[in-house]
Structures are given as structure tokens and as C-alpha cells.
Design a protein around this motif. Structure first.
Motif, PDB file in Angstrom:
ATOM      1  N   LEU A  63      28.994  -7.974  72.054  1.00 17.35           N
ATOM      2  CA  LEU A  63      29.527  -6.670  71.631  1.00 17.35           C
ATOM      3  C   LEU A  63      29.431  -5.663  72.767  1.00 17.35           C
ATOM      4  CD1 LEU A  63      30.451  -4.714  69.325  1.00 17.35           C
ATOM      5  CD2 LEU A  63      28.060  -4.133  69.158  1.00 17.35           C
ATOM      6  N   LEU A  64      28.307  -5.664  73.486  1.00 14.09           N
ATOM      7  CA  LEU A  64      28.151  -4.722  74.589  1.00 14.09           C
ATOM      8  C   LEU A  64      29.164  -5.002  75.687  1.00 14.09           C
ATOM      9  CD1 LEU A  64      24.337  -4.214  74.992  1.00 14.09           C
ATOM     10  CD2 LEU A  64      26.033  -2.562  74.357  1.00 14.09           C
ATOM     11  N   GLN A 101      13.703 -16.054  65.763  1.00  9.06           N
ATOM     12  CA  GLN A 101      14.511 -15.939  64.547  1.00  9.06           C
ATOM     13  C   GLN A 101      15.775 -15.113  64.757  1.00  9.06           C
ATOM     14  OE1 GLN A 101      11.151 -15.311  64.352  1.00  9.06           O
ATOM     15  NE2 GLN A 101      10.367 -16.840  62.915  1.00  9.06           N
ATOM     16  N   TRP A 102      15.718 -14.127  65.665  1.00 12.07           N
ATOM     17  CA  TRP A 102      16.831 -13.186  65.782  1.00 12.07           C
ATOM     18  C   TRP A 102      17.695 -13.483  66.993  1.00 12.07           C
ATOM     19  CZ3 TRP A 102      17.795  -9.874  61.939  1.00 12.07           C
ATOM     20  CH2 TRP A 102      16.755  -9.583  61.058  1.00 12.07           C
ATOM     21  N   LEU A 115      25.103  -9.437  69.902  1.00  9.21           N
ATOM     22  CA  LEU A 115      25.016  -8.048  70.369  1.00  9.21           C
ATOM     23  C   LEU A 115      25.365  -7.955  71.846  1.00  9.21           C
ATOM     24  CD1 LEU A 115      24.248  -5.262  69.429  1.00  9.21           C
ATOM     25  CD2 LEU A 115      21.981  -5.694  70.267  1.00  9.21           C
ATOM     26  N   PRO A 126      21.795 -13.016  66.401  1.00  6.55           N
ATOM     27  CA  PRO A 126      22.253 -11.619  66.460  1.00  6.55           C
ATOM     28  C   PRO A 126      22.102 -10.999  67.835  1.00  6.55           C
ATOM     29  CG  PRO A 126      20.918 -11.954  64.530  1.00  6.55           C
ATOM     30  CD  PRO A 126      20.835 -13.202  65.326  1.00  6.55           C
ATOM     31  N   PHE A 127      21.060 -11.391  68.557  1.00  5.27           N
ATOM     32  CA  PHE A 127      20.846 -10.853  69.893  1.00  5.27           C
ATOM     33  C   PHE A 127      22.000 -11.226  70.822  1.00  5.27           C
ATOM     34  CE2 PHE A 127      18.879 -11.131  74.102  1.00  5.27           C
ATOM     35  CZ  PHE A 127      18.319  -9.880  74.191  1.00  5.27           C
ATOM     36  N   LEU A 134      12.173 -11.828  68.211  1.00  3.44           N
ATOM     37  CA  LEU A 134      13.528 -11.561  68.713  1.00  3.44           C
ATOM     38  C   LEU A 134      14.153 -12.809  69.298  1.00  3.44           C
ATOM     39  CD1 LEU A 134      15.539  -9.293  69.131  1.00  3.44           C
ATOM     40  CD2 LEU A 134      14.512  -8.841  71.324  1.00  3.44           C
TER      41      LEU A 134
END
Lengths: 103, 197
Positions: free
Chosen positions: B147-148, B136-137, B144, B140-141, B133
Motif C-alpha cells: 500500500l505504501l 501473526q501479523w 501495508l 497485513p504487514f 508483528l
């Protein structure tokens, strides 16, 4: 265990959600059905990750499931705010009453 | 049939029953509580599938926050009780669409995965999820989290009583009780004549 069981459960929950979206008239109940559909997708993702591709170094399935949980929470917040506005303006949250854009 | 399968079968039956009760319940609060039971059941399915981190996140976020939010939403928007008032005229269509889709999906799933043998239930641990998380991610984290934040601000802006100043001097909102001809009370007076609203 075989992946068929969880996949069938997810398909059942998804179809229950579709039934709720089409049949219910209360906007909050429609949001509840949407939540159940998102949840069904989560079951699918975790099943594929843990039963079929457990060695994926990116852990894509579980991380997608976590992302979907977060996005679903945001969606519920905004959706309920819209429903409250609707209730304040129209004194009804019946989705059949919201036909202002019909021509 | 191992113990794993038995536990999964019990949990899946509970979850499916709660899901069906969620969309057929006549009581709004019961529907929200059955949704909480459905979400708890799917958290248990995650546990059976050895995805413990996702299961705990599901319990915390969906059962703990989202179900309570739905209960607040139902209580703040008083609504009629009764199947006729809750379900629309589209019940036949809904049963047709969802039943047809379920049959189609079942045939496809069994055709695609029925030949798969029994798999061992293994999954990545929390440490692997965390490393993936935040390595690599991570983009996007972060997206996100933005977005929240946007959803938080958007929900507050939408649900505020007056677009002007916040605080106690905002005008109490005027609610037109069935004065609009497009509300249900005007269109179908026989439904609301019994004083359900």
C-alpha cells in the motif's frame, strides 16, 4: 490509572476533527482535521490494549495503531497530491469551489 | 490521584488545547504547527500509557514527516488568511454535530468504563510487539508495504506537471486566476476585494 481519561481525550480530539472537517473550507485544513481524527483512534486503541487487555498475546491494539500511522501517512501523501492538482487546475483549494459533480 | 494521573492530566490538557487551536486558528501555518503540537501531545499520552514503541513511531512518522508535509502543502498553495475566508457557512452545524457527538460519546464512555477501578499501566515491550508483528501479523504487514509503495507511486503520478515526458521541457502549467465563474472570487467578490489572495 483509569481508562476514562484517555478515552475522553480521544473522544474530544475526534469531535474536534469533525468540527474541522465541516467548518473549514481550505482543503489542506480538512486533511489536517482528518489526521487528528485518525490520531484520536490511535489513542483509543493503545488505551484499550495497555489498560484493559495488557496480556493479549497478539498485541492487537498497538499493532493496529502502528498500521493506522502508516496508512495515515500514505493518505496524507495522496491527499496532498490531489490538492496540488486541484490548485493547479482551479487556482483555489476551497472545498466549496469543487462542485463539478453537482447536478 | 497518583503522579501518573497528574502527568496524564497535564499532557491531555495541552493536547486538547492544541487540538482546539488547530481548528480555530486564523493562520494556516499556525494551524499546521498546532497540529504538530497535538501529535506530539498524543505521543506523550502514548508514553504515559507505557506504549513507548508507538510513541516513537508517532514522533518519527507523524510529527517528523506528516506535519512537515502539511507545511509544504500550505506554502505551495497560497491561501487567504482570515477566519471569514477559512471557515465556511457551516460553523453552527459543525459545532452542533461535534458537540452533540462529544456529549453522547462522553456519556457512553463514562457509563461503560466509569465503574472500572484503577488499572495498573502495563504494556507489552518492544520484543513482544516485534514477535507478534513478524509472526501473526506478517501478512497485513506486507500488504501495508505494498500500500505504501502504491501510495508513493500514485502521489508522484498525481503531482507530476505533465503526463508526458518528465524533465525540464515540460510546459509550465497555466493557472487561470479567478477566470472561472465557479471560483470564490466570482461568486463572492466582497471577500477578495481586499486583496487577500
Amino acid at each position: 490509572m483509569s481508562p476514562v481519561g484517555p478515552l475522553l481525550l480521544a473522544a474530544l480530539l475526534f469531535c474536534i476533527g469533525i468540527y474541522g472537517i465541516i467548518a473549514r473550507r481550505n482543503a489542506v485544513l480538512v486533511l489536517i482535521s482528518v489526521e487528528m481524527m485518525l490520531n484520536a483512534v490511535n489513542i483509543n486503541l493503545v488505551t484499550f490494549q495497555n489498560l484493559l487487555y495488557p496480556d493479549d498475546p497478539l498485541v492487537s491494539g498497538q499493532i493496529f495503531a502502528l498500521f493506522i500511522i502508516a496508512v495515515a501517512a500514505a493518505e496524507v501523501g495522496v491527499g496532498l497530491a490531489i490538492v496540488f492538482n486541484l490548485f493547479r487546475n482551479r487556482a483555489s483549494i476551497d472545498v466549496d469551489d469543487v462542485d463539478l459533480m453537482r447536478w | 490521584m497518583t503522579g501518573h494521573d497528574v502527568v496524564f492530566l497535564l499532557v491531555a490538557l495541552t493536547t486538547a488545547g492544541a487540538g482546539i487551536m488547530t481548528v480555530t486558528s486564523k493562520n494556516l501555518v499556525h494551524a499546521a504547527l498546532f497540529l504538530a503540537l497535538t501529535l506530539t501531545g498524543s505521543a506523550a499520552v502514548f508514553l504515559v500509557l507505557a506504549a513507548d514503541f508507538v510513541a516513537l513511531a508517532q514522533l518519527l512518522v507523524n510529527v517528523g514527516a506528516v506535519a512537515v508535509l502539511f507545511l509544504f502543502g500550505l506554502m505551495l498553495t497560497r491561501a487567504p488568511i482570515g477566519r471569514e475566508a477559512l471557515d465556511g457557512q457551516h460553523r453552527g452545524l459543525a459545532i452542533g454535530v461535534s458537540g452533540g457527538l462529544f456529549v453522547l460519546l462522553s456519556v457512553l464512555i463514562i457509563g461503560a468504563f466509569g465503574g472500572e477501578g484503577v488499572r495498573e499501566v502495563t504494556g507489552p515491550g518492544v520484543n513482544e510487539i516485534g514477535i507478534a508483528l513478524f509472526a501473526q501479523w506478517v501478512l497485513p504487514f506486507e500488504v501495508l508495504s505494498m500500500l505504501l509503495l502504491a501510495a508513493l507511486i500514485g502521489a508522484i503520478v498525481l503531482a507530476r506537471r505533465s503526463p508526458g515526458e518528465s524533465g525540464t521541457e515540460a510546459e509550465p502549467t497555466h493557472i487561470e486566476l479567478s477566470g472561472d465563474p465557479s471560483t470564490e472570487a466570482e461568486r463572492r467578490p466582497e471577500l477578495t476585494a481586499g486583496g487577500e489572495r
